[in-house]
Scaffold this active site. Structure first.
Site, short mmCIF file in Angstrom:
data_model
loop_
_atom_site.label_atom_id
_atom_site.label_comp_id
_atom_site.label_asym_id
_atom_site.label_seq_id
_atom_site.Cartn_x
_atom_site.Cartn_y
_atom_site.Cartn_z
NE ARG A 53 -6.79 -9.78 4.98
CZ ARG A 53 -7.87 -9.12 4.55
NH1 ARG A 53 -7.84 -7.81 4.50
NH2 ARG A 53 -8.96 -9.76 4.17
CE1 TYR A 108 -1.94 -6.93 3.83
CE2 TYR A 108 -2.82 -6.63 1.62
CZ TYR A 108 -2.93 -6.49 2.98
OH TYR A 108 -4.05 -5.90 3.51
CE1 TYR A 153 -4.32 -1.46 0.89
CE2 TYR A 153 -2.85 -3.13 1.80
CZ TYR A 153 -4.10 -2.74 1.36
OH TYR A 153 -5.14 -3.64 1.41
CG HIS A 197 -7.97 -7.60 0.44
ND1 HIS A 197 -6.76 -8.18 0.73
CD2 HIS A 197 -7.98 -6.40 1.09
CE1 HIS A 197 -6.08 -7.39 1.55
NE2 HIS A 197 -6.79 -6.29 1.77
CG HIS A 205 -9.43 -2.28 1.88
ND1 HIS A 205 -9.71 -2.69 3.16
CD2 HIS A 205 -8.22 -2.81 1.58
CE1 HIS A 205 -8.71 -3.43 3.62
NE2 HIS A 205 -7.78 -3.52 2.67
FE LIG Z 1 -5.99 -4.70 2.81
#
Ligand SMILES: [Fe+2]
Length: 226
Positions: free
Chosen positions: A155, A144, A105, A158, A160
């Site tokens: 995870r 990640y 991110y 995905h 958000h």
């Molecule tokens: Fe996330």
């Protein structure tokens, strides 16, 4: 027919059915009106952008003035925002944010050593049209590792979402179908089967002017009260 009129008409039909069939009809009639399963609420997570990118349009793969597109598999994501009766929610604001093709991110709290992608927008906003439709062009985020606090947890890919409907706000996450990390995910595994299905996109056939290696996904977002 506006929302209020639809509501009044449904109530009148329901009352008529109850009157005609007596109380024994209440169960089946109410279930018939329950309609679509609500998209499950899920955590916002720690990576909602603190600093918004300079662009927040629907194409997250290309920034103005950049010669190169974002790295990764292009995803054409489309769907509708609906209420549980299946009626479209128009003018719903959809905010979307996600990791890049390396699982990183663009957020100072992300300690993942994977590289940033200077060509990836990572965040976008769209407003649904009169049919409740939305559309984004993005890339498939990588899975990640969560990091030192939970070193074994990974995870799955995905995206958000923070959705503002007429009466409902929903913070949630969308998953990709068939990903090996889905079933063991610390969030996905606690959703029941109906919720997992509602949180997972469907692959559509590509075609048109879509890139040859891209994927096209459909994901409808169902808000409890529209
Ligand atoms: Fe996330």
């Amino acid at each position: 027919m506006n929302h209020r009129m639809r509501f009044l008409m449904r109530r009148r039909i329901l009352q008529t059915a109850l009157t005609a069939g007596g109380l024994a009809a209440a169960g089946p009639v109410q279930r018939a009106f329950a309609g679509l399963p609500e998209t499950p609420m899920q955590t916002m997570g720690p990576f909602y952008p603190i600093t918004r990118p300079l662009e927040d349009d629907a194409d997250l793969t290309l920034l103005k003035g950049h010669a190169e597109r974002a790295q990764g598999k292009v995803v054409h994501l489309m769907g509708r925002v609906l209420d549980t009766n299946g009626d479209p929610v128009r003018n719903a604001k959809i905010e979307l944010w996600q990791a890049n093709a390396h699982g990183r991110y663009a957020h100072p709290a992300d300690v993942n050593p994977a590289p940033l992608d200077p060509n990836f927008q990572g965040f976008g906003i769209q407003t649904t049209d009169a049919e409740g439709q939305y559309r984004f062009k993005t890339i498939k985020p990588a899975a990640y590792a969560i990091g030192p606090m939970n070193p074994d947890a990974v995870r799955p890919p995905h995206i958000h979402f923070d959705v503002y409907g007429a009466n409902t706000r929903l913070v949630t996450q969308m998953y990709f179908p068939g990903e090996p990390e889905n079933d063991g995910d610390i969030i996905f595994k606690y959703l029941n089967a109906t919720e997992q299905a509602a949180a997972t996109a469907t692959v559509l056939p590509g075609g048109g002017d879509a890139e040859p290696d891209s994927i096209t996904l459909r994901w409808d977002i169902v808000l409890l009260a529209g």
